[in-house]
Design a protein around this motif. Structure first.
Motif, PDB file in Angstrom:
ATOM      1  N   ARG A 256       3.448  23.963  17.773  1.00 43.45           N
ATOM      2  CA  ARG A 256       3.878  23.218  16.590  1.00 43.45           C
ATOM      3  C   ARG A 256       3.583  21.723  16.773  1.00 43.45           C
ATOM      4  O   ARG A 256       3.152  21.051  15.846  1.00 43.45           O
ATOM      5  N   ARG A 257       3.825  21.261  18.001  1.00 41.83           N
ATOM      6  CA  ARG A 257       3.561  19.844  18.276  1.00 41.83           C
ATOM      7  C   ARG A 257       2.067  19.539  18.114  1.00 41.83           C
ATOM      8  O   ARG A 257       1.691  18.505  17.581  1.00 41.83           O
ATOM      9  N   GLY A 258       1.244  20.465  18.597  1.00 41.46           N
ATOM     10  CA  GLY A 258      -0.206  20.286  18.461  1.00 41.46           C
ATOM     11  C   GLY A 258      -0.622  20.201  16.991  1.00 41.46           C
ATOM     12  O   GLY A 258      -1.476  19.382  16.621  1.00 41.46           O
ATOM     13  N   ASP A 259       0.004  21.040  16.155  1.00 44.71           N
ATOM     14  CA  ASP A 259      -0.292  21.002  14.713  1.00 44.71           C
ATOM     15  C   ASP A 259       0.029  19.631  14.138  1.00 44.71           C
ATOM     16  O   ASP A 259      -0.742  19.066  13.360  1.00 44.71           O
ATOM     17  N   LEU A 260       1.218  19.131  14.527  1.00 48.46           N
ATOM     18  CA  LEU A 260       1.671  17.856  13.957  1.00 48.46           C
ATOM     19  C   LEU A 260       0.806  16.689  14.439  1.00 48.46           C
ATOM     20  O   LEU A 260       0.467  15.794  13.662  1.00 48.46           O
ATOM     21  N   ILE A 261       0.445  16.725  15.736  1.00 46.57           N
ATOM     22  CA  ILE A 261      -0.387  15.631  16.284  1.00 46.57           C
ATOM     23  C   ILE A 261      -1.755  15.614  15.596  1.00 46.57           C
ATOM     24  O   ILE A 261      -2.231  14.569  15.155  1.00 46.57           O
ATOM     25  N   SER A 262      -2.352  16.798  15.495  1.00 44.20           N
ATOM     26  CA  SER A 262      -3.680  16.848  14.860  1.00 44.20           C
ATOM     27  C   SER A 262      -3.586  16.444  13.392  1.00 44.20           C
ATOM     28  O   SER A 262      -4.483  15.754  12.868  1.00 44.20           O
ATOM     29  N   ALA A 263      -2.489  16.836  12.721  1.00 39.96           N
ATOM     30  CA  ALA A 263      -2.313  16.449  11.308  1.00 39.96           C
ATOM     31  C   ALA A 263      -2.190  14.935  11.184  1.00 39.96           C
ATOM     32  O   ALA A 263      -2.781  14.322  10.284  1.00 39.96           O
ATOM     33  N   GLY A 264      -1.441  14.336  12.110  1.00 43.45           N
ATOM     34  CA  GLY A 264      -1.254  12.881  12.084  1.00 43.45           C
ATOM     35  C   GLY A 264      -2.570  12.151  12.293  1.00 43.45           C
ATOM     36  O   GLY A 264      -2.897  11.208  11.546  1.00 43.45           O
TER      37      GLY A 264
ATOM     38  N   LEU B 110       5.067  17.877   6.772  1.00 38.77           N
ATOM     39  CA  LEU B 110       4.572  19.083   7.440  1.00 38.77           C
ATOM     40  C   LEU B 110       5.651  19.661   8.360  1.00 38.77           C
ATOM     41  O   LEU B 110       5.887  20.879   8.369  1.00 38.77           O
ATOM     42  N   GLY B 111       6.302  18.785   9.105  1.00 40.57           N
ATOM     43  CA  GLY B 111       7.370  19.225  10.007  1.00 40.57           C
ATOM     44  C   GLY B 111       8.529  19.835   9.248  1.00 40.57           C
ATOM     45  O   GLY B 111       9.068  20.874   9.630  1.00 40.57           O
ATOM     46  N   PHE B 112       8.900  19.201   8.126  1.00 38.82           N
ATOM     47  CA  PHE B 112      10.012  19.718   7.318  1.00 38.82           C
ATOM     48  C   PHE B 112       9.669  21.092   6.746  1.00 38.82           C
ATOM     49  O   PHE B 112      10.480  22.013   6.770  1.00 38.82           O
ATOM     50  N   LEU B 113       8.448  21.218   6.241  1.00 39.79           N
ATOM     51  CA  LEU B 113       8.046  22.509   5.674  1.00 39.79           C
ATOM     52  C   LEU B 113       7.943  23.588   6.747  1.00 39.79           C
ATOM     53  O   LEU B 113       8.299  24.740   6.523  1.00 39.79           O
TER      54      LEU B 113
ATOM     55  N   GLY C 265       0.855  -1.191   0.000  1.00 36.59           N
ATOM     56  CA  GLY C 265       0.000   0.000   0.000  1.00 36.59           C
ATOM     57  C   GLY C 265       0.885   1.232   0.000  1.00 36.59           C
ATOM     58  O   GLY C 265       2.109   1.113  -0.082  1.00 36.59           O
ATOM     59  N   HIS C 266       0.267   2.388   0.101  1.00 33.93           N
ATOM     60  CA  HIS C 266       1.061   3.627   0.040  1.00 33.93           C
ATOM     61  C   HIS C 266       0.316   4.770   0.710  1.00 33.93           C
ATOM     62  O   HIS C 266      -0.898   4.682   0.948  1.00 33.93           O
ATOM     63  N   ALA C 267       1.074   5.833   0.967  1.00 32.56           N
ATOM     64  CA  ALA C 267       0.451   7.054   1.489  1.00 32.56           C
ATOM     65  C   ALA C 267      -0.163   7.806   0.306  1.00 32.56           C
ATOM     66  O   ALA C 267       0.164   7.526  -0.843  1.00 32.56           O
ATOM     67  N   VAL C 268      -1.043   8.748   0.604  1.00 33.85           N
ATOM     68  CA  VAL C 268      -1.669   9.555  -0.453  1.00 33.85           C
ATOM     69  C   VAL C 268      -1.321  11.041  -0.284  1.00 33.85           C
ATOM     70  O   VAL C 268      -1.067  11.745  -1.255  1.00 33.85           O
ATOM     71  N   GLY C 269      -1.292  11.485   0.933  1.00 30.46           N
ATOM     72  CA  GLY C 269      -0.918  12.890   1.176  1.00 30.46           C
ATOM     73  C   GLY C 269      -2.076  13.859   1.027  1.00 30.46           C
ATOM     74  O   GLY C 269      -1.863  15.075   1.003  1.00 30.46           O
ATOM     75  N   GLY C 270      -3.294  13.343   0.926  1.00 24.64           N
ATOM     76  CA  GLY C 270      -4.449  14.217   0.742  1.00 24.64           C
ATOM     77  C   GLY C 270      -4.684  15.135   1.932  1.00 24.64           C
ATOM     78  O   GLY C 270      -5.001  16.316   1.768  1.00 24.64           O
ATOM     79  N   THR C 271      -4.527  14.581   3.139  1.00 30.46           N
ATOM     80  CA  THR C 271      -4.740  15.398   4.343  1.00 30.46           C
ATOM     81  C   THR C 271      -3.668  16.488   4.438  1.00 30.46           C
ATOM     82  O   THR C 271      -3.963  17.623   4.837  1.00 30.46           O
ATOM     83  N   LEU C 272      -2.462  16.135   4.075  1.00 33.20           N
ATOM     84  CA  LEU C 272      -1.356  17.116   4.094  1.00 33.20           C
ATOM     85  C   LEU C 272      -1.711  18.323   3.222  1.00 33.20           C
ATOM     86  O   LEU C 272      -1.586  19.479   3.664  1.00 33.20           O
ATOM     87  N   ILE C 273      -2.181  18.051   2.010  1.00 34.23           N
ATOM     88  CA  ILE C 273      -2.529  19.153   1.103  1.00 34.23           C
ATOM     89  C   ILE C 273      -3.719  19.935   1.650  1.00 34.23           C
ATOM     90  O   ILE C 273      -3.756  21.163   1.594  1.00 34.23           O
TER      91      ILE C 273
ATOM     92  N   ALA D 128       1.927   4.742   7.520  1.00 36.82           N
ATOM     93  CA  ALA D 128       2.711   5.371   6.441  1.00 36.82           C
ATOM     94  C   ALA D 128       2.154   6.746   6.099  1.00 36.82           C
ATOM     95  O   ALA D 128       2.896   7.707   5.889  1.00 36.82           O
ATOM     96  N   GLU D 129       0.827   6.848   6.059  1.00 40.07           N
ATOM     97  CA  GLU D 129       0.184   8.140   5.756  1.00 40.07           C
ATOM     98  C   GLU D 129       0.488   9.158   6.865  1.00 40.07           C
ATOM     99  O   GLU D 129       0.779  10.324   6.587  1.00 40.07           O
ATOM    100  N   VAL D 130       0.427   8.686   8.114  1.00 38.44           N
ATOM    101  CA  VAL D 130       0.720   9.580   9.248  1.00 38.44           C
ATOM    102  C   VAL D 130       2.169  10.053   9.156  1.00 38.44           C
ATOM    103  O   VAL D 130       2.464  11.251   9.280  1.00 38.44           O
ATOM    104  N   LEU D 131       3.075   9.108   8.906  1.00 37.28           N
ATOM    105  CA  LEU D 131       4.500   9.443   8.818  1.00 37.28           C
ATOM    106  C   LEU D 131       4.754  10.430   7.688  1.00 37.28           C
ATOM    107  O   LEU D 131       5.452  11.438   7.866  1.00 37.28           O
ATOM    108  N   PHE D 132       4.174  10.158   6.526  1.00 41.96           N
ATOM    109  CA  PHE D 132       4.357  11.022   5.350  1.00 41.96           C
ATOM    110  C   PHE D 132       3.849  12.429   5.649  1.00 41.96           C
ATOM    111  O   PHE D 132       4.521  13.425   5.393  1.00 41.96           O
ATOM    112  N   THR D 133       2.651  12.499   6.229  1.00 42.73           N
ATOM    113  CA  THR D 133       2.030  13.811   6.505  1.00 42.73           C
ATOM    114  C   THR D 133       2.835  14.581   7.542  1.00 42.73           C
ATOM    115  O   THR D 133       3.186  15.754   7.333  1.00 42.73           O
ATOM    116  N   VAL D 134       3.144  13.912   8.652  1.00 46.58           N
ATOM    117  CA  VAL D 134       3.830  14.607   9.759  1.00 46.58           C
ATOM    118  C   VAL D 134       5.257  14.985   9.356  1.00 46.58           C
ATOM    119  O   VAL D 134       5.712  16.103   9.639  1.00 46.58           O
TER     120      VAL D 134
END
Lengths: 253, 329
Positions: free
Chosen positions: B136-144, B210-213, B66-74, B201-207
């Protein structure tokens, strides 16, 4: 306006745009030397011309497109805009290949043209014309070659601007329908003739300027070319391209 | 989660496509109001991230991937409407050029990955964000959490679409004409992977992105005169170069087998709709180039796909800019 006049005007527009001064795209500290850019561009075009399959061309084209996509928006549009006419022209002249049962040939040739033009367009976006001629000398191209190229391109740019201005004037002056076609033809001939006479005038002026300034045709690059770490990384593209080229040739034959 | 052609009946595909038309219309209308022309070009970069994210296949015990999609990130960066259009465009490119996901089932894939996934992720992330401190942590947790909820909602929809096929379409012999697995198989099979490995994988990809950006100051894609922020360039290039990691995962994702493979998966037969179904020959099928090592095809496909998406959206942004797009006051 008849077709001849449109062609003259279009040519003038293209040549006029070629004279645009390119701006550096990177910060001065990170700037890659023109000679490195030019060497990589030459190698890219050479490998592309030598490749006998679409895979190498397609691969390099993908990377070039990604590079283009990450340019500033204006640069991206200019670079892609320069590829439109050559690609359309190539598609047109290779169209018979489709009817003779080799549509792949059309795709490969078109991709090669797109890649070559895009490489030059991207180089043009990064370098000014002066930097380009300087880099050509740094690559030990004969002075007479650089001078001929330099004067030809500058002459074409100036004549392009001139032809564009005169054609616009003729276009504005031309009124009426088909009955006026002789006037329009005379206009086209006049533009071409005037441009020719103008070219003679600027050639004479250039010769006088060369004599006055003791220019002997030898292009000397005032700045010494020093390659930095960024250049070394950039030049790594050449062995990478050579590797991909060898891989593709071996895999396809 | 990319449903290939002939797994869903043409009737189902038509319904899903019909559902997506008003969704796309509303999204484009909302974007016309909320997103100025230049910002549309950011959607290209976002679509490229999603496209690249979908190339990183993750293995799961049992041989599926399977794979991540990144839809939530966008959705979190540009809003859910932009996410819907960006992921839809990425899916269209995948279907047309790379044969990943079907043409007929494009509407269904968009419904799952471009509509349900980003909107669910965005709503859940927003709700969780209200409960957490503004940090920032709150942003990442909610995004995950949003990303996890989003991908599972999308997967559940895909599982239901698969699962209802044998109930609705059977041939004279009583065999399923399209996807042969009913809800009792499709839902657990899809959800087992997405609730565990693919969700992670989706959580990891998104977080991670998002963290890098956030760290690179490029989260809001600051207006730099049409230039792509350096952090975004680095990230895109790194993702393109690293895409061959997706090849480490062997096997085929559940519900993405070829017609020739499906009998051996436990179905015992090849459904008639799959045997005689239409299939489009993609330019670079499964991101590969004939005669070349798989990794070269993968890298070239990644570079070409990402570049085309960015260029497409940038040119669209230019056109929208020229036509004088409305801006919300």
């Amino acid at each position: 306006m008849d077709f001849d006049l449109i062609l003259v005007r279009l040519t003038g527009r293209i040549l006029k745009d070629e004279g645009r001064t390119a701006g550096p795209l990177a910060a001065p500290g990170l700037r890659i030397q023109p000679v490195s850019r030019l060497a990589a561009a030459f190698c890219c075009i050479l490998f592309c011309a030598l490749s006998r399959n679409a895979v190498f061309t397609g691969g390099v084209l993908a990377v070039l497109l990604l590079r283009t996509a990450l340019l500033p928006e204006d640069s991206m549009r200019r670079a892609l805009g320069k590829t439109v006419l050559p690609v359309l022209f190539t598609l047109l002249i290779t169209l018979p290949a489709v009817f003779t049962g080799s549509p792949g040939t059309m795709a490969t040739v078109t991709m090669k043209v797109l890649e070559s033009v895009l490489v030059l367009a991207l180089t043009g976006e990064a370098l000014t014309w002066q930097e380009t001629t300087g880099a050509l000398r740094a690559l030990h191209l004969p002075g007479i070659f650089v001078m001929t190229l330099d004067m030809t391109v500058r002459g074409l740019v100036i004549l392009g601007r001139y032809a564009d201005r005169v054609t616009e004037a003729v276009w504005l002056r031309t009124v009426g329908g088909r009955a006026q076609s002789s006037v329009r033809n005379a206009g086209t001939g006049g533009v071409l003739g005037g441009t020719f006479l103008h070219s003679r005038r600027i050639a004479a002026a250039t010769e006088e300027a060369m004599e006055c300034r003791c220019f002997d045709g030898e292009y000397r690059d005032g700045r010494k070319t020093r390659l930095h770490r960024a250049d070394a990384l950039y030049l790594l593209m050449i062995p990478a391209m050579a590797g991909l080229f060898a891989l593709c040739e071996r895999a396809m034959h | 989660m990319h449903i290939p052609d002939n797994y869903l009946s043409p009737q189902t595909c038509a319904v899903m496509g019909a559902v997506m038309v008003p969704v796309w219309t509303v999204c484009i209308r909302r974007l016309k109001v909320s997103l100025p022309g230049r910002e549309v070009s950011r959607m290209g970069v976002a679509a490229a991230f999603s496209f690249l994210g979908m190339m990183f296949n993750v293995p799961m015990p049992g041989g599926t991937t399977g794979h991540a999609v990144g839809g939530t990130l966008i959705a979190l960066v540009l809003g859910p409407y932009a996410a819907c259009i960006a992921v839809s465009t990425a899916l269209l490119l995948q279907a047309l050029l790379f044969g990943d996901g079907g043409i007929l089932s494009f509407g269904a894939n968009c419904f799952n990955m471009a509509f349900v996934l980003p909107f669910t992720g965005w709503v859940v992330a927003g709700a969780v964000r209200k409960l957490l401190k503004n940090s920032r942590r709150g942003d990442l947790i909610s995004a995950g959490i949003g990303a996890y909820a989003g991908i599972n909602a999308g997967a559940l929809c895909a599982a239901v679409e698969f699962g209802i096929q044998p109930m609705l379409f059977r041939d004279a012999a009583g065999n399923a004409m399209y996807c042969p697995y009913g809800l009792q198989v499709a839902v657990p099979a899809m959800m087992a992977g997405h609730l565990t490995v693919f969700g992670a994988a989706e959580v990891l990809f998104t977080v991670a992105i998002l963290g890098f950006l956030q760290a690179g100051g490029a989260l809001s894609f600051p207006d730099t005169g049409g230039r792509t922020p350096a952090a975004v360039k680095v990230l895109l290039t790194a993702l393109v170069v690293l895409t061959p990691l997706g090849l480490l995962a062997q096997g085929t994702a559940w519900g993405e087998w070829d017609a020739g493979e499906i009998a051996a998966t436990g179905a015992g037969y090849t459904p008639s709709g799959m045997r005689g179904g239409a299939l489009l020959q993609a330019l670079l099928p499964e991101y590969s180039l004939a005669g070349m090592p798989a990794w070269t095809g993968y890298v070239i496909s990644a570079a070409a796909g990402a570049a085309l998406l960015i260029i497409l959206f940038r040119l669209a942004a230019g056109l929208l800019g020229k036509t004088g797009i409305k801006r919300r006051v």
